[in-house]
Design a protein around this motif. Sequence first.
Motif, PDB file in Angstrom:
ATOM      1  N   SER A  66       0.762 -16.934  23.676  1.00 40.20           N
ATOM      2  CA  SER A  66       1.992 -17.403  23.023  1.00 40.20           C
ATOM      3  C   SER A  66       2.304 -18.855  23.347  1.00 40.20           C
ATOM      4  CB  SER A  66       3.172 -16.519  23.417  1.00 40.20           C
ATOM      5  OG  SER A  66       3.518 -16.717  24.772  1.00 40.20           O
ATOM      6  N   ASN A  72       5.273 -13.699  16.323  1.00 34.99           N
ATOM      7  CA  ASN A  72       6.533 -13.084  15.915  1.00 34.99           C
ATOM      8  C   ASN A  72       7.225 -12.549  17.168  1.00 34.99           C
ATOM      9  OD1 ASN A  72       8.586 -11.563  14.800  1.00 34.99           O
ATOM     10  ND2 ASN A  72       7.289 -10.679  13.215  1.00 34.99           N
ATOM     11  N   HIS A  73       8.546 -12.516  17.175  1.00 34.14           N
ATOM     12  CA  HIS A  73       9.268 -12.049  18.365  1.00 34.14           C
ATOM     13  C   HIS A  73       9.006 -10.576  18.639  1.00 34.14           C
ATOM     14  CE1 HIS A  73      12.632  -9.745  16.569  1.00 34.14           C
ATOM     15  NE2 HIS A  73      12.422 -10.535  15.530  1.00 34.14           N
ATOM     16  N   TRP A  74       8.624  -9.809  17.627  1.00 33.61           N
ATOM     17  CA  TRP A  74       8.312  -8.392  17.846  1.00 33.61           C
ATOM     18  C   TRP A  74       7.065  -8.256  18.717  1.00 33.61           C
ATOM     19  CZ3 TRP A  74      11.852  -4.926  16.868  1.00 33.61           C
ATOM     20  CH2 TRP A  74      12.803  -5.179  15.892  1.00 33.61           C
ATOM     21  N   ILE A  75       6.105  -9.112  18.520  1.00 35.53           N
ATOM     22  CA  ILE A  75       4.891  -9.081  19.348  1.00 35.53           C
ATOM     23  C   ILE A  75       5.202  -9.572  20.756  1.00 35.53           C
ATOM     24  CG2 ILE A  75       2.574 -10.046  19.618  1.00 35.53           C
ATOM     25  CD1 ILE A  75       2.394 -10.107  16.559  1.00 35.53           C
ATOM     26  N   ASP A  77       7.956  -9.317  22.321  1.00 33.53           N
ATOM     27  CA  ASP A  77       8.764  -8.336  23.039  1.00 33.53           C
ATOM     28  C   ASP A  77       7.937  -7.192  23.623  1.00 33.53           C
ATOM     29  OD1 ASP A  77      11.069  -9.743  22.660  1.00 33.53           O
ATOM     30  OD2 ASP A  77      11.714  -8.605  20.901  1.00 33.53           O
ATOM     31  N   THR A  78       6.677  -7.024  23.203  1.00 39.50           N
ATOM     32  CA  THR A  78       5.835  -5.976  23.778  1.00 39.50           C
ATOM     33  C   THR A  78       5.289  -6.356  25.146  1.00 39.50           C
ATOM     34  OG1 THR A  78       3.851  -6.809  22.672  1.00 39.50           O
ATOM     35  CG2 THR A  78       5.149  -5.131  21.504  1.00 39.50           C
ATOM     36  N   HIS A  82       7.245 -11.099  29.331  1.00 42.83           N
ATOM     37  CA  HIS A  82       8.095 -11.928  28.478  1.00 42.83           C
ATOM     38  C   HIS A  82       9.570 -11.618  28.698  1.00 42.83           C
ATOM     39  CE1 HIS A  82       8.839 -14.586  25.131  1.00 42.83           C
ATOM     40  NE2 HIS A  82       9.666 -13.695  24.614  1.00 42.83           N
ATOM     41  N   GLN A  83       9.863 -10.448  29.248  1.00 39.06           N
ATOM     42  CA  GLN A  83      11.244 -10.030  29.450  1.00 39.06           C
ATOM     43  C   GLN A  83      11.863 -10.622  30.712  1.00 39.06           C
ATOM     44  OE1 GLN A  83      12.344  -8.517  26.851  1.00 39.06           O
ATOM     45  NE2 GLN A  83      10.299  -8.265  26.032  1.00 39.06           N
ATOM     46  N   THR A  96      18.561  -6.273  29.891  1.00 40.22           N
ATOM     47  CA  THR A  96      17.150  -6.004  29.623  1.00 40.22           C
ATOM     48  C   THR A  96      16.501  -5.324  30.822  1.00 40.22           C
ATOM     49  OG1 THR A  96      17.088  -7.976  28.229  1.00 40.22           O
ATOM     50  CG2 THR A  96      14.989  -7.075  28.925  1.00 40.22           C
TER      51      THR A  96
END
Length: 123
Positions: A66, A72-75, A77-78, A82-83, A96
Amino acid sequence: FGTWGALASEHITVSLNSLFQASVNALVPALLTVGVGVLGFGIRPRLTSVLAYAVLSWSFLIEIASSGLNFNHWILDTSALHQVALAPAVSPKWTTNVIILALTIVLCGLGALAFNRRDLASE
Protein backbone atom coordinates in the motif's frame (compact mmCIF):
# COMPACT_ATOMS: atom_id res chain seq x y z
CA PHE A 1 9.34 0.48 32.20
CA GLY A 2 12.67 -0.17 30.51
CA THR A 3 11.72 1.88 27.46
CA TRP A 4 10.44 4.71 29.62
CA GLY A 5 13.64 4.65 31.66
CA ALA A 6 15.80 4.67 28.53
CA LEU A 7 13.84 7.61 27.11
CA ALA A 8 14.13 9.50 30.38
CA SER A 9 17.89 8.92 30.50
CA GLU A 10 18.17 10.60 27.09
CA HIS A 11 16.01 13.52 28.29
CA ILE A 12 13.15 12.59 25.95
CA THR A 13 9.88 13.42 27.63
CA VAL A 14 7.24 10.80 26.94
CA SER A 15 4.78 10.16 29.73
CA LEU A 16 4.52 6.68 31.12
CA ASN A 17 0.75 6.73 30.47
CA SER A 18 1.12 7.48 26.75
CA LEU A 19 3.86 4.86 26.44
CA PHE A 20 1.58 2.30 28.13
CA GLN A 21 -1.28 3.19 25.77
CA ALA A 22 1.02 2.82 22.78
CA SER A 23 2.12 -0.64 23.93
CA VAL A 24 -1.47 -1.80 24.47
CA ASN A 25 -2.34 -0.42 21.04
CA ALA A 26 0.50 -2.41 19.46
CA LEU A 27 -0.61 -5.67 21.13
CA VAL A 28 -4.03 -5.76 19.44
CA PRO A 29 -2.88 -7.20 16.04
CA ALA A 30 -0.77 -9.80 17.85
CA LEU A 31 -3.78 -10.89 19.88
CA LEU A 32 -5.87 -11.17 16.71
CA THR A 33 -3.21 -13.45 15.23
CA VAL A 34 -3.33 -15.57 18.39
CA GLY A 35 -7.14 -15.75 18.12
CA VAL A 36 -6.90 -17.04 14.55
CA GLY A 37 -4.29 -19.55 15.72
CA VAL A 38 -6.55 -20.80 18.53
CA LEU A 39 -9.43 -21.21 16.08
CA GLY A 40 -7.14 -23.09 13.73
CA PHE A 41 -5.95 -25.32 16.58
CA GLY A 42 -9.54 -26.14 17.50
CA ILE A 43 -10.55 -27.02 13.94
CA ARG A 44 -7.42 -28.43 12.31
CA PRO A 45 -4.36 -28.51 14.60
CA ARG A 46 -1.93 -29.08 11.73
CA LEU A 47 -3.06 -25.84 10.08
CA THR A 48 -2.58 -23.68 13.18
CA SER A 49 0.73 -22.16 12.12
CA VAL A 50 -0.42 -21.83 8.50
CA LEU A 51 -3.48 -19.82 9.51
CA ALA A 52 -1.64 -17.62 12.00
CA TYR A 53 1.19 -16.91 9.58
CA ALA A 54 -1.35 -16.25 6.80
CA VAL A 55 -2.89 -13.44 8.86
CA LEU A 56 0.55 -12.06 9.65
CA SER A 57 1.83 -12.37 6.06
CA TRP A 58 -1.31 -10.81 4.57
CA SER A 59 -1.08 -7.89 6.97
CA PHE A 60 2.57 -7.23 6.14
CA LEU A 61 1.96 -7.69 2.41
CA ILE A 62 -0.88 -5.17 2.38
CA GLU A 63 1.10 -2.65 4.43
CA ILE A 64 4.18 -2.92 2.23
CA ALA A 65 2.26 -2.88 -1.07
CA SER A 66 0.00 0.00 0.00
CA SER A 67 2.96 2.34 0.27
CA GLY A 68 3.44 2.19 -3.51
CA LEU A 69 -0.03 1.25 -4.75
CA ASN A 70 -3.35 2.95 -4.25
CA PHE A 71 -5.56 0.24 -2.70
CA ASN A 72 -9.26 0.53 -1.96
CA HIS A 73 -9.95 1.11 1.74
CA TRP A 74 -11.81 -2.22 1.89
CA ILE A 75 -8.58 -4.05 1.06
CA LEU A 76 -6.56 -1.95 3.49
CA ASP A 77 -9.02 -2.70 6.27
CA THR A 78 -8.27 -6.45 5.98
CA SER A 79 -4.77 -5.84 7.32
CA ALA A 80 -4.48 -6.16 11.08
CA LEU A 81 -1.48 -3.85 11.04
CA HIS A 82 -3.37 -1.13 9.18
CA GLN A 83 -5.67 -0.75 12.19
CA VAL A 84 -2.86 0.26 14.53
CA ALA A 85 -2.51 3.98 15.21
CA LEU A 86 1.05 5.24 15.35
CA ALA A 87 0.90 5.98 19.07
CA PRO A 88 2.25 7.92 20.97
CA ALA A 89 2.48 10.35 18.02
CA VAL A 90 -1.30 10.13 17.60
CA SER A 91 -3.89 8.87 20.03
CA PRO A 92 -4.89 5.19 19.68
CA LYS A 93 -8.19 4.27 18.04
CA TRP A 94 -9.77 2.63 21.07
CA THR A 95 -13.07 1.81 19.33
CA THR A 96 -11.23 -0.15 16.65
CA ASN A 97 -9.08 -1.85 19.27
CA VAL A 98 -12.14 -2.95 21.27
CA ILE A 99 -13.78 -4.36 18.13
CA ILE A 100 -10.64 -6.31 17.25
CA LEU A 101 -10.35 -7.60 20.83
CA ALA A 102 -14.01 -8.68 20.76
CA LEU A 103 -13.35 -10.52 17.49
CA THR A 104 -10.31 -12.14 19.10
CA ILE A 105 -12.40 -13.33 22.06
CA VAL A 106 -15.00 -14.78 19.69
CA LEU A 107 -12.30 -16.56 17.68
CA CYS A 108 -10.75 -18.00 20.85
CA GLY A 109 -14.17 -19.10 22.11
CA LEU A 110 -15.00 -20.82 18.81
CA GLY A 111 -11.58 -22.46 18.82
CA ALA A 112 -12.11 -23.75 22.37
CA LEU A 113 -15.57 -25.07 21.48
CA ALA A 114 -14.23 -26.80 18.38
CA PHE A 115 -11.37 -28.29 20.39
CA ASN A 116 -13.78 -29.65 23.02
CA ARG A 117 -15.90 -31.32 20.33
CA ARG A 118 -12.96 -33.13 18.76
CA ASP A 119 -12.70 -36.86 19.31
CA LEU A 120 -9.58 -37.23 21.41
CA ALA A 121 -8.64 -40.51 23.01
CA SER A 122 -6.53 -40.75 26.15
CA GLU A 123 -3.63 -43.15 26.28
